[in-house]
Structure formats: structure tokens, C-alpha cells
Motif scaffolding. Structure first.
Motif, mmCIF file in Angstrom:
data_model
loop_
_atom_site.group_PDB
_atom_site.id
_atom_site.type_symbol
_atom_site.label_atom_id
_atom_site.label_comp_id
_atom_site.label_asym_id
_atom_site.label_seq_id
_atom_site.Cartn_x
_atom_site.Cartn_y
_atom_site.Cartn_z
ATOM 1 N N UNK A 59 0.816 -1.210 0.000
ATOM 2 C CA UNK A 59 0.000 0.000 0.000
ATOM 3 C C UNK A 59 0.841 1.246 0.000
ATOM 4 N N UNK A 60 0.160 2.384 0.190
ATOM 5 C CA UNK A 60 0.835 3.658 0.218
ATOM 6 C C UNK A 60 0.182 4.502 1.290
ATOM 7 N N UNK A 61 0.847 5.566 1.677
ATOM 8 C CA UNK A 61 0.350 6.400 2.759
ATOM 9 C C UNK A 61 0.204 7.836 2.295
ATOM 10 N N UNK A 62 -1.000 8.363 2.363
ATOM 11 C CA UNK A 62 -1.218 9.786 2.202
ATOM 12 C C UNK A 62 -2.367 10.171 3.117
ATOM 13 N N UNK A 63 -2.159 11.136 3.970
ATOM 14 C CA UNK A 63 -3.230 11.677 4.792
ATOM 15 C C UNK A 63 -3.496 13.088 4.285
ATOM 16 N N UNK A 64 -4.622 13.295 3.616
ATOM 17 C CA UNK A 64 -4.882 14.577 2.956
ATOM 18 C C UNK A 64 -5.033 15.726 3.944
ATOM 19 N N UNK A 65 -5.271 15.419 5.223
ATOM 20 C CA UNK A 65 -5.372 16.497 6.201
ATOM 21 C C UNK A 65 -4.032 17.199 6.396
ATOM 22 N N UNK A 66 -2.953 16.594 5.929
ATOM 23 C CA UNK A 66 -1.653 17.240 6.028
ATOM 24 C C UNK A 66 -1.565 18.505 5.186
ATOM 25 N N UNK A 67 -2.501 18.678 4.262
ATOM 26 C CA UNK A 67 -2.461 19.865 3.402
ATOM 27 C C UNK A 67 -2.436 21.159 4.196
ATOM 28 N N UNK A 68 -3.073 21.148 5.377
ATOM 29 C CA UNK A 68 -3.172 22.375 6.155
ATOM 30 C C UNK A 68 -2.232 22.400 7.354
ATOM 31 N N UNK A 69 -1.391 21.397 7.501
ATOM 32 C CA UNK A 69 -0.504 21.343 8.650
ATOM 33 C C UNK A 69 0.768 22.153 8.412
ATOM 34 N N UNK A 70 1.223 22.806 9.478
ATOM 35 C CA UNK A 70 2.530 23.438 9.449
ATOM 36 C C UNK A 70 3.460 22.810 10.484
ATOM 37 N N UNK A 71 2.897 22.081 11.459
ATOM 38 C CA UNK A 71 3.686 21.373 12.462
ATOM 39 C C UNK A 71 3.487 19.874 12.301
ATOM 40 N N UNK A 72 4.563 19.139 12.234
ATOM 41 C CA UNK A 72 4.502 17.688 12.070
ATOM 42 C C UNK A 72 4.973 17.013 13.349
ATOM 43 N N UNK A 73 4.183 16.033 13.837
ATOM 44 C CA UNK A 73 4.544 15.296 15.038
ATOM 45 C C UNK A 73 4.543 13.801 14.760
ATOM 46 N N UNK A 74 5.038 13.034 15.721
ATOM 47 C CA UNK A 74 5.007 11.583 15.626
ATOM 48 C C UNK A 74 3.582 11.080 15.446
ATOM 49 N N UNK A 75 2.622 11.726 16.109
ATOM 50 C CA UNK A 75 1.223 11.320 16.006
ATOM 51 C C UNK A 75 0.708 11.445 14.591
ATOM 52 N N UNK A 76 1.102 12.513 13.892
ATOM 53 C CA UNK A 76 0.669 12.701 12.506
ATOM 54 C C UNK A 76 1.143 11.551 11.625
ATOM 55 N N UNK A 77 2.401 11.167 11.775
ATOM 56 C CA UNK A 77 2.937 10.085 10.954
ATOM 57 C C UNK A 77 2.248 8.774 11.303
#
Length: 300
Positions: A59-77
Motif C-alpha cells: 500500500x501507500x500512505x497519504x493523509x490529505x489532512x496534512x495539506x493544512x498542517x505546518x507542524x509535524x509530530x510523531x502522532x501525525x505520521x
């Protein structure tokens, strides 16, 4: 079903207007099949591309909610992996990351990409700060790092154990305030940090065994036990003669066991307030121990 060869370079484009109730529209979801079965997934919004690539058949991974993120955390990944039906064990399948909207990596208790052992390249072109610990620690395959706007690293072990990085150039980095940031980068040879002014973390480049040269023309303060300990091949370091260095003690001196430092020169001048610069074990093969007094390192 026909299997496309790498010579055909076939690209399948799938347009999706709505996916699993996501309120926004996904402009384009592109999948590129390659001969090594790696699957590239990215989401395009206006001119911005967000993507994470996994080398997996599953499979592959894309979370479209990342479009509006400016801070990335372990939880996001972790959420991205979970939304694709994967788990944290699939961290080892990530081979590249391109997240240009992110300005901060942080607030996580542990590494965002900790032990992503297949990760080879990262692009964070608008990243200005890293505040999470062990962000890329143990990324043994990481070679290419693009962070042209990175200004501050304020937690430990950011690139610790990245044993494939050969050179580092962070043109905007000004401060490092925790330990082990580049420790154990065993094939790192050249470092350029032209705007770095302040370091207050221990073991900055400890055990970077083949580090040959480092350029720190703007450095004002380096307070770091074992900053360059066991950098056996370090020959050249560029820093202003006003820079203040403090290694904490004789056993943790700045240039402890830097056996080749100073080859071809007799002295190196730094700020006279500097302390604990060289160890008593000798600093250069075939020469007597170096000494330090009143801002001058004298090589034997």
C-alpha cells in the motif's frame, strides 16, 4: 492484469473528487509504479505537493489532512500509517518524504521518523525549527537532506546514527541547544554551517570518525562536552578567533582524540576565555600532545 515493465515507464493517474467523507477535494492522486515495486503517493494542492513514499507492495500512505498542517509530530505520521491500514512497523518501509508546508517538526515525545531505516531523502523546504527528540535518529540510509530555512535545533539526537550522510549544509541554521545532534554519523566528511552562532549541547559531532573539515565562520559560543571527540580524521576547522569554546573538563575536551587536527599548521587562535579544549592524550599522530593557553592551541 498486465504488468508494466520499468522500460515502459507507465504512469497511472487517478482523479478522486471525494474520498471516505473527506470534506475537501483531492485535486490529484498519482501513483507511479517502478521496477523495484516502490509506490509513490502524493497529493497536489495548487502548486504544493505533499507526499510520503513507501517501498512496499502492500500500500501507500497519504493523509490529505496534512495539506493544512505546518507542524509535524510523531502522532501525525502514526495516523497516516493507520489510515492506510498500516502500523508503526511500516516505518521501516518509508524511503522518502516531501513535506514543503511544514515549518516545525516537534512536540512529540519521541522521534518522528525514528529508525526509519530505509529512508534515503527528505525535503522540508520551509522548515525553520526541529523541537522533537531523535527526529531522524537511526535513519541508516538517509543521504539527502534539504532544509534550506532550518534555523534552530532544540532537542537531542536529531541525526544521531545516520550512518549514510556524507555532507551537511544547513545555510540558515543559527543555534543548536541539545546533545548528540550529529553524533555517530560515521561517514560524514564535510560540514558547512555558515550562520551557526551558538551550540550548547554535548557530543555535537562525537564519533564522526571520517569528518575531515568543518566550516563555522559565524560561531560565537560552543559549550559542548566531547564536541568532536574521536573525530580521528578531522584536519581543518574554520571558526572566528573570537569564538569561545568550553569542553566542560579535561576528560570531555572539545577536541579529545582528534589525532590529525592541525596538520600543516602550528597554532589555532580562539577566544582567550575558552577552556578544556584539548585532552592530555595527544592530538596528532606522530607529534607530541597539543597544548592550550590564553586563546592559542599549539600543536606539537
Amino acid at each position: 492484469m498486465k504488468r508494466y515493465s520499468s522500460m515502459e515507464k507507465s504512469v497511472i493517474y487517478v482523479s478522486i473528487l471525494a474520498f471516505m467523507g473527506f470534506a475537501g477535494l483531492i485535486t490529484c492522486l498519482g501513483l507511479t509504479a517502478t521496477s523495484d515495486d516502490s509506490i509513490v503517493a502524493n497529493v497536489q494542492k495548487e502548486t504544493e505537493t505533499i507526499g510520503i513514499t513507501l517501498n512496499t507492495k502492500d500500500g501507500f500512505v497519504v493523509n490529505t489532512t496534512l495539506n493544512n498542517l505546518t507542524t509535524l509530530t510523531e502522532t501525525d505520521v502514526s495516523t497516516m500509517l493507520s489510515n492506510a491500514g498500516l502500523t508503526s512497523t511500516n516505518m521501516i518501509d518509508i524511503i522518502s518524504v516531501n513535506l514543503p508546508s511544514i515549518t516545525t517538526i516537534g512536540t512529540a515525545a519521541s522521534g518522528v521518523f525514528l529508525n526509519a531505516k530505509s529512508l534515503t531523502s527528505v525535503n522540508f523546504e520551509n522548515l525553520t525549527s526541529i523541537t522533537s527528540t531523535a527526529t531522524f535518529q537511526g535513519c541508516q540510509s538517509l543521504k539527502n537532506v534539504n532544509m534550506p530555512k532550518l534555523q534552530t535545533i532544540s532537542n537531542s539526537n536529531t541525526f544521531n546514527g545516520c550512518t549514510s550522510i556524507e555532507s551537511i549544509n544547513f545555510p540558515s541554521l543559527t543555534s543548536i541547544t541539545d546533545s548528540g545532534v550529529f553524533q555517530d554519523c560515521s561517514v560524514l566528511k564535510n560540514v558547512s554551517l555558515p550562520k551557526l552562532t551558538t551550540v550548547t549541547g554535548n557530543s555535537l559531532f562525537q564519533s564522526c570518525h571520517v569528518l575531515d573539515s568543518i566550516n563555522l565562520p559565524s560561531l560565537t559560543t560552543l559549550t559542548s562536552e566531547n564536541a568532536f571527540t574521536s573525530c580521528f580524521e578531522l584536519r581543518s576547522i574554520t571558526l572566528p578567533n573570537t569564538a569561545t569554546l568550553n569542553g566542560g573538563g579535561a576528560a570531555t575536551a572539545i577536541f579529545k582524540d582528534c589525532n590529525r587536527l592541525g596538520e600543516g599548521i602550528s597554532t589555532l587562535t580562539i577566544n582567550s576565555a575558552s577552556t578544556n579544549i584539548v585532552s592530555n592524550t595527544g592530538i596528532s599522530q606522530g607529534r607530541t600532545a597539543a597544548s592550550y593557553s590564553s586563546g592559542v592551541i599549539t600543536f606539537g
